[in-house]
Scaffold this motif. Structure first.
Motif, PDB file in Angstrom:
ATOM      1  N   LEU A 126       0.676  -1.339   0.252  1.00 61.01           N
ATOM      2  CA  LEU A 126       0.149  -0.214  -0.092  1.00 61.01           C
ATOM      3  C   LEU A 126       0.975   1.042  -0.734  1.00 61.01           C
ATOM      4  O   LEU A 126       1.607   1.505   0.633  1.00 61.01           O
ATOM      5  CB  LEU A 126      -0.864  -0.223   1.130  1.00 61.01           C
ATOM      6  CG  LEU A 126      -1.495   1.285   1.766  1.00 61.01           C
ATOM      7  CD1 LEU A 126      -3.137   1.181   0.626  1.00 61.01           C
ATOM      8  CD2 LEU A 126      -2.862   1.289   3.414  1.00 61.01           C
ATOM      9  N   PRO A 127       0.246   1.975  -0.827  1.00 59.48           N
ATOM     10  CA  PRO A 127       1.324   3.681  -0.779  1.00 59.48           C
ATOM     11  C   PRO A 127       1.246   4.905  -0.194  1.00 59.48           C
ATOM     12  O   PRO A 127      -0.573   4.629   0.270  1.00 59.48           O
ATOM     13  CB  PRO A 127       1.609   4.301  -2.100  1.00 59.48           C
ATOM     14  CG  PRO A 127      -0.239   3.350  -2.371  1.00 59.48           C
ATOM     15  CD  PRO A 127      -0.285   2.147  -2.225  1.00 59.48           C
ATOM     16  N   ILE A 128       1.968   4.857   1.092  1.00 58.26           N
ATOM     17  CA  ILE A 128       1.521   5.560   2.254  1.00 58.26           C
ATOM     18  C   ILE A 128       1.779   7.325   1.798  1.00 58.26           C
ATOM     19  O   ILE A 128       1.413   7.721   1.817  1.00 58.26           O
ATOM     20  CB  ILE A 128       2.312   5.106   3.523  1.00 58.26           C
ATOM     21  CG1 ILE A 128       2.212   3.968   3.461  1.00 58.26           C
ATOM     22  CG2 ILE A 128       1.918   6.385   4.506  1.00 58.26           C
ATOM     23  CD1 ILE A 128       0.495   3.783   3.943  1.00 58.26           C
ATOM     24  N   THR A 129       3.396   7.626   1.123  1.00 52.77           N
ATOM     25  CA  THR A 129       3.943   8.578   0.506  1.00 52.77           C
ATOM     26  C   THR A 129       3.791   8.518  -0.783  1.00 52.77           C
ATOM     27  O   THR A 129       4.992   7.461  -0.581  1.00 52.77           O
ATOM     28  CB  THR A 129       4.611   9.417   1.982  1.00 52.77           C
ATOM     29  OG1 THR A 129       5.863   8.913   2.258  1.00 52.77           O
ATOM     30  CG2 THR A 129       3.863  10.532   2.949  1.00 52.77           C
ATOM     31  N   TRP A 130       4.085   9.108  -1.651  1.00 53.45           N
ATOM     32  CA  TRP A 130       4.550   8.480  -2.706  1.00 53.45           C
ATOM     33  C   TRP A 130       4.931  10.464  -3.441  1.00 53.45           C
ATOM     34  O   TRP A 130       3.965  11.132  -3.892  1.00 53.45           O
ATOM     35  CB  TRP A 130       4.011   7.332  -3.769  1.00 53.45           C
ATOM     36  CG  TRP A 130       3.178   7.868  -4.151  1.00 53.45           C
ATOM     37  CD1 TRP A 130       2.538   8.428  -6.142  1.00 53.45           C
ATOM     38  CD2 TRP A 130       1.430   8.539  -3.311  1.00 53.45           C
ATOM     39  NE1 TRP A 130       1.286   8.414  -5.230  1.00 53.45           N
ATOM     40  CE2 TRP A 130       0.503   8.141  -4.360  1.00 53.45           C
ATOM     41  CE3 TRP A 130       1.380   7.757  -2.737  1.00 53.45           C
ATOM     42  CZ2 TRP A 130      -1.114   8.096  -3.642  1.00 53.45           C
ATOM     43  CZ3 TRP A 130      -0.362   7.458  -1.939  1.00 53.45           C
ATOM     44  CH2 TRP A 130      -0.886   7.946  -2.614  1.00 53.45           C
ATOM     45  N   HIS A 146      -6.748  -2.471   2.845  1.00 55.81           N
ATOM     46  CA  HIS A 146      -4.728  -3.161   2.002  1.00 55.81           C
ATOM     47  C   HIS A 146      -4.745  -3.868   1.196  1.00 55.81           C
ATOM     48  O   HIS A 146      -6.193  -4.739   1.005  1.00 55.81           O
ATOM     49  CB  HIS A 146      -4.776  -3.994   3.148  1.00 55.81           C
ATOM     50  CG  HIS A 146      -2.534  -3.708   2.414  1.00 55.81           C
ATOM     51  ND1 HIS A 146      -2.150  -3.244   3.414  1.00 55.81           N
ATOM     52  CD2 HIS A 146      -2.387  -5.099   1.840  1.00 55.81           C
ATOM     53  CE1 HIS A 146      -0.861  -3.720   2.410  1.00 55.81           C
ATOM     54  NE2 HIS A 146      -0.827  -4.538   1.835  1.00 55.81           N
ATOM     55  N   PRO A 147      -5.043  -3.154  -0.680  1.00 51.63           N
ATOM     56  CA  PRO A 147      -4.735  -3.574  -1.741  1.00 51.63           C
ATOM     57  C   PRO A 147      -4.413  -5.231  -1.813  1.00 51.63           C
ATOM     58  O   PRO A 147      -3.933  -6.130  -0.436  1.00 51.63           O
ATOM     59  CB  PRO A 147      -3.252  -2.954  -2.250  1.00 51.63           C
ATOM     60  CG  PRO A 147      -2.609  -2.924  -1.753  1.00 51.63           C
ATOM     61  CD  PRO A 147      -2.979  -2.553  -0.017  1.00 51.63           C
ATOM     62  N   LEU A 148      -5.477  -5.756  -2.230  1.00 50.86           N
ATOM     63  CA  LEU A 148      -5.321  -7.435  -2.132  1.00 50.86           C
ATOM     64  C   LEU A 148      -5.159  -8.331  -3.440  1.00 50.86           C
ATOM     65  O   LEU A 148      -5.715  -7.859  -4.708  1.00 50.86           O
ATOM     66  CB  LEU A 148      -6.387  -8.443  -1.600  1.00 50.86           C
ATOM     67  CG  LEU A 148      -6.960  -7.735  -0.571  1.00 50.86           C
ATOM     68  CD1 LEU A 148      -8.225  -8.193  -0.668  1.00 50.86           C
ATOM     69  CD2 LEU A 148      -5.477  -8.391   0.698  1.00 50.86           C
ATOM     70  N   ASN A 149      -4.980  -9.376  -4.189  1.00 46.33           N
ATOM     71  CA  ASN A 149      -4.644  -9.724  -4.924  1.00 46.33           C
ATOM     72  C   ASN A 149      -5.943 -11.015  -4.910  1.00 46.33           C
ATOM     73  O   ASN A 149      -5.637 -12.044  -4.489  1.00 46.33           O
ATOM     74  CB  ASN A 149      -3.371 -10.632  -5.051  1.00 46.33           C
ATOM     75  CG  ASN A 149      -3.378 -11.071  -6.943  1.00 46.33           C
ATOM     76  OD1 ASN A 149      -4.330 -12.007  -7.507  1.00 46.33           O
ATOM     77  ND2 ASN A 149      -1.857 -11.712  -7.268  1.00 46.33           N
ATOM     78  N   PHE A 206       6.299   2.996   1.058  1.00 48.52           N
ATOM     79  CA  PHE A 206       4.876   1.801   0.821  1.00 48.52           C
ATOM     80  C   PHE A 206       4.692   0.873   2.971  1.00 48.52           C
ATOM     81  O   PHE A 206       6.140   0.260   3.576  1.00 48.52           O
ATOM     82  CB  PHE A 206       5.106   1.130   0.170  1.00 48.52           C
ATOM     83  CG  PHE A 206       4.965   1.357  -1.478  1.00 48.52           C
ATOM     84  CD1 PHE A 206       3.967   1.655  -1.776  1.00 48.52           C
ATOM     85  CD2 PHE A 206       6.317   2.548  -1.938  1.00 48.52           C
ATOM     86  CE1 PHE A 206       4.483   2.340  -3.452  1.00 48.52           C
ATOM     87  CE2 PHE A 206       6.397   3.398  -2.564  1.00 48.52           C
ATOM     88  CZ  PHE A 206       5.054   2.734  -3.663  1.00 48.52           C
ATOM     89  N   LYS A 207       3.624  -0.225   2.166  1.00 45.36           N
ATOM     90  CA  LYS A 207       3.979  -0.735   3.784  1.00 45.36           C
ATOM     91  C   LYS A 207       2.874  -1.529   3.155  1.00 45.36           C
ATOM     92  O   LYS A 207       2.236  -1.831   2.269  1.00 45.36           O
ATOM     93  CB  LYS A 207       2.954  -0.066   4.782  1.00 45.36           C
ATOM     94  CG  LYS A 207       2.346  -1.271   5.781  1.00 45.36           C
ATOM     95  CD  LYS A 207       1.584  -0.530   6.831  1.00 45.36           C
ATOM     96  CE  LYS A 207       0.079  -0.209   6.457  1.00 45.36           C
ATOM     97  NZ  LYS A 207      -0.720  -0.024   8.113  1.00 45.36           N
TER      98      LYS A 207
END
Length: 237
Positions: free
Chosen positions: A85-89, A181-184, A135-136
């Motif tokens: 997951l992007p936190i700061t980008w 949180h992103p998932l596949n 990222f996390k």
């Protein structure tokens, strides 16, 4: 089951060709879990052939049972890596020049006949995740494992720092839940129902974010929910 939280900090630009739009090649802000899995555990759990030749060198083998370099080795080891997951980008756009080859020619609207001019015809722009982006992700393991402090990721083999902590006070629950949180979706258990989601289109398989699911799940101390029973290719029939 041990749950590790991994905080990733980019020390180089990370580039994947998530989308190709003319001469612009864009990197998605999410990091795919299959790419992370190879970055974390290639050679340690996933065999890395010295050299691939012929058809085997051109064919992806993420979930191929009979192939050496397959993510199914991590299923056997009881390990699973979630997407990041992007936190700061932030992004950086770089222009690159490709080799001048005779079999490639641009149409007129994109500068055809450019070989007669004094600038390169075959060039492109790469939109890359910039240094300092954070990222996390989470790693599930059946037993204690060693997670590298540095990994390499992306087409440029970018250097990424990994800070790992073990999460305690994890609760197991069942029912409907929403995870940020992103998932596949290909890795979800067949007992987990995917109800609503935002689709993240990126190769080699699309991810989902802000998903509403039904089934058994872990609830972490910060209220993050992660599905139980995830494994590589678990939802492929």
């Amino acid at each position: 089951m041990i749950i590790y939280q991994c905080d990733l900090t980019l020390h180089d630009n990370v580039f994947f060709a998530s989308r190709e739009m003319g001469i612009l090649y864009e990197t998605e802000k999410y990091l795919h879990n299959w790419a992370l899995s190879f970055a974390f555990f290639e050679t340690a759990y996933i065999p890395k052939p010295y050299r691939l030749q012929g058809e085997a060198a051109q064919k992806p083998t993420y979930l191929e049972v009979n192939q050496e370099q397959s993510l199914l080795h991590l299923n056997e080891a009881g390990i699973y890596v979630f997407p990041a997951l992007p936190i700061t980008w932030s992004y950086q756009v770089n222009t690159f020049k490709a080799a001048q080859v005779t079999y490639y020619g641009k149409s007129a609207q994109f500068g055809g006949e450019g070989a007669r001019k004094n600038y390169p015809v075959n060039y492109g722009r790469a939109k890359e995740l910039a240094i300092g982006s954070h990222f996390k992700t989470y790693i599930l393991a059946a037993k204690s494992i060693i997670i590298p402090h540095w990994i390499r990721l992306g087409k440029w083999s970018a250097k990424i720092k990994v800070d790992t902590t073990i999460i305690t006070d994890v609760k197991q629950k069942s029912g409907e839940y929403i995870t940020r949180h992103p998932l596949n979706p290909l890795d979800l258990s067949t007992t987990t129902r995917l109800l609503l989601y935002n689709r993240i289109v990126m190769p080699p398989s699309s991810l989902v974010s802000q998903a509403q699911l039904s089934g058994k799940y872990y609830e972490l101390p910060d209220q993050t929910c992660l599905p139980l029973g995830v494994a590589y290719g678990a939802n492929i029939k």
